[in-house]
Structures are given as structure tokens and as C-alpha cells.
Design a protein around this motif. Sequence first.
Motif, mmCIF file in Angstrom:
data_model
loop_
_atom_site.group_PDB
_atom_site.id
_atom_site.type_symbol
_atom_site.label_atom_id
_atom_site.label_comp_id
_atom_site.label_asym_id
_atom_site.label_seq_id
_atom_site.Cartn_x
_atom_site.Cartn_y
_atom_site.Cartn_z
ATOM 1 N N UNK A 43 6.554 0.702 4.539
ATOM 2 C CA UNK A 43 7.032 0.131 3.280
ATOM 3 C C UNK A 43 6.342 0.830 2.111
ATOM 4 N N UNK A 44 7.104 1.083 1.052
ATOM 5 C CA UNK A 44 6.542 1.748 -0.126
ATOM 6 C C UNK A 44 5.537 0.840 -0.813
ATOM 7 N N UNK A 45 4.638 1.458 -1.594
ATOM 8 C CA UNK A 45 3.607 0.695 -2.307
ATOM 9 C C UNK A 45 4.261 -0.282 -3.280
ATOM 10 N N UNK A 46 3.632 -1.448 -3.417
ATOM 11 C CA UNK A 46 4.145 -2.488 -4.308
ATOM 12 C C UNK A 46 3.369 -2.478 -5.615
ATOM 13 N N UNK A 47 4.068 -2.471 -6.727
ATOM 14 C CA UNK A 47 3.437 -2.521 -8.043
ATOM 15 C C UNK A 47 3.567 -3.922 -8.624
ATOM 16 N N UNK A 48 2.652 -4.249 -9.528
ATOM 17 C CA UNK A 48 2.650 -5.546 -10.203
ATOM 18 C C UNK A 48 2.768 -5.299 -11.703
ATOM 19 N N UNK A 49 3.799 -5.850 -12.315
ATOM 20 C CA UNK A 49 4.006 -5.708 -13.759
ATOM 21 C C UNK A 49 4.001 -7.089 -14.397
ATOM 22 N N UNK A 50 3.037 -7.373 -15.299
ATOM 23 C CA UNK A 50 3.046 -8.673 -15.992
ATOM 24 C C UNK A 50 4.227 -8.762 -16.951
ATOM 25 N N UNK A 51 4.857 -9.923 -16.982
ATOM 26 C CA UNK A 51 5.919 -10.208 -17.938
ATOM 27 C C UNK A 51 5.445 -11.385 -18.780
ATOM 28 N N UNK A 52 5.147 -11.139 -20.039
ATOM 29 C CA UNK A 52 4.608 -12.181 -20.895
ATOM 30 C C UNK A 52 5.722 -13.087 -21.386
ATOM 31 N N UNK A 53 5.618 -14.354 -21.030
ATOM 32 C CA UNK A 53 6.565 -15.345 -21.503
ATOM 33 C C UNK A 53 5.967 -16.033 -22.729
ATOM 34 N N UNK A 54 6.612 -17.079 -23.221
ATOM 35 C CA UNK A 54 6.127 -17.715 -24.435
ATOM 36 C C UNK A 54 4.756 -18.331 -24.284
ATOM 37 N N UNK A 55 4.515 -19.011 -23.155
ATOM 38 C CA UNK A 55 3.260 -19.727 -22.990
ATOM 39 C C UNK A 55 2.652 -19.500 -21.612
ATOM 40 N N UNK A 56 3.178 -18.547 -20.860
ATOM 41 C CA UNK A 56 2.678 -18.315 -19.514
ATOM 42 C C UNK A 56 3.005 -16.888 -19.094
ATOM 43 N N UNK A 57 2.500 -16.513 -17.939
ATOM 44 C CA UNK A 57 2.779 -15.192 -17.396
ATOM 45 C C UNK A 57 3.723 -15.285 -16.209
ATOM 46 N N UNK A 58 4.614 -14.319 -16.120
ATOM 47 C CA UNK A 58 5.362 -14.069 -14.903
ATOM 48 C C UNK A 58 4.966 -12.674 -14.436
ATOM 49 N N UNK A 59 5.132 -12.419 -13.154
ATOM 50 C CA UNK A 59 4.735 -11.121 -12.604
ATOM 51 C C UNK A 59 5.869 -10.563 -11.758
ATOM 52 N N UNK A 60 6.241 -9.324 -12.043
ATOM 53 C CA UNK A 60 7.288 -8.643 -11.301
ATOM 54 C C UNK A 60 6.651 -7.753 -10.239
ATOM 55 N N UNK A 61 6.957 -8.029 -8.979
ATOM 56 C CA UNK A 61 6.498 -7.205 -7.868
ATOM 57 C C UNK A 61 7.641 -6.274 -7.483
#
Length: 235
Positions: free
Chosen positions: A1-19
Motif C-alpha cells: 500500500x502506498x504511503x498515507x499522508x495527513x492533511x489538516x482541514x481547518x473548520x470553523x471551530x475544530x479540525x478535520x483531517x484528510x488521510x
Amino acid sequence: MSATTVTPLSMGNSNAYLLRGEQAVLVDAGGPEDGDRMRDALSAQGLQLRDIALVLLTHGHNDHGGTAASFADAGVPIAVGLGDEQLLRTGRIGALPISHPAGALLKPMVLRAKARPVEADILVEDKFDLSPYGVDAHAERFGGHTPGSLVVRVGDDTLVGDLVRGGVLRPKSPKRHFFTEDAAGVRRALTAELDRRPQRLLPGHGGPLDADETRRRLDKVAPVPSRPAATGPSA
């Protein structure tokens, strides 16, 4: 499996993370007011809601699962830790024990918020392998902040939801969360993760947090709950 990256997605009052690996997985989904912000954040990554293979929520509070219903409408499965499914069904936060003085000021506002209800497709009881969804990552349910709170391990990073937060003025400084259902559970969960020696903790608010600094501040971030004084028989 290829390497997995983590990208933070800044929401209004919290964080989401895109893998991202062979597919894309979203960890946490912002608050009820973040629908447009979420679509814009995904679009900046060349994605639409339907391109996400799985939405995995670190816990069921609506500031982290607020747009989950929109993903479900697009055919994306929703996963949450066992014990938090009712939070998604109602779209409201129920129990909210205060664990930080500022929590008393925030609590009325937090309890007013409501997300569109959604039914979880997957309940994480213990450990959960995300490789069937195209990313090299694993989740584990610990409880603590909520009964279903879980962490997600991706390489040298651990996504910890609301087990710890970044400071309001110093977002990279680890702080105790404002609300906690099980303080002893938070302590156990953070201790277990720090013992794995990650480099960073990626929280639901603020961050990223240096794992070594969090370890040094553990007694402030997740203090051991005091036991009630023992009472013996009267003389």
C-alpha cells in the motif's frame, strides 16, 4: 500500500483531517455550520464529498460530526466508536461534565448547537483497520472524553480527537479539554498512546502538539482523578 499522508482541514471551530493513500478517508467532519467550508476544503484537494471512502469520527459530538449527514447523503459510510452512536442520531450533545474552568462559560453555547441527525454505518468496538478504505492507518476505541472516543494512528502521528486540545492563544501548547466524561479514561488513553512514542498528536482543536511536550505536561493535561476521602466508622 502506498504511503498515507495527513492533511489538516481547518473548520470553523475544530479540525478535520484528510488521510490520503490509494483512497481518501476523512477523520472528523467539522461542525453543523461547516458545510460550505468542508466542500471548499475538499475542493482545494481535488475532491468532492462522494470521493471520500469513509468518514471516521473520533467521537460523536456535533462539532466533529456536524457535516456527517451530508457525506451520508453522498453515499459515504460513517464510522464512530461504540457508545457515541446516539449522539449522531440526535445531533445534540448530551452529557457534558466540565473539566476546565472555562467550560462553565462555554457549556450553554455548546448545548444549543444541533447537527442534522445521521445513523452510523460502522460502530468501532475495539480496533479498526482502515486499509480496506485505501489508507495505511488504524483506529482504536479508548473512551474517555466520550464513551466512544477513539484515536487514529497514521505513521508517526496520532489523531486524538478531544482527549487533549491545543491552547486558544497558543494552539501548539497541550491543554486539558474543557469537557470530559471520564477523566481516568482520558489519562489511560493518552498514556497508552504516548507509550507508543508518536512524534505528534493531532487534536480536534488547535495543534499540532509535540508528543514529548504533552508527556511532560501530562499531569496538567490529564490529571489523575482525586479519590474521595475515606470515611471510617464514627467513634
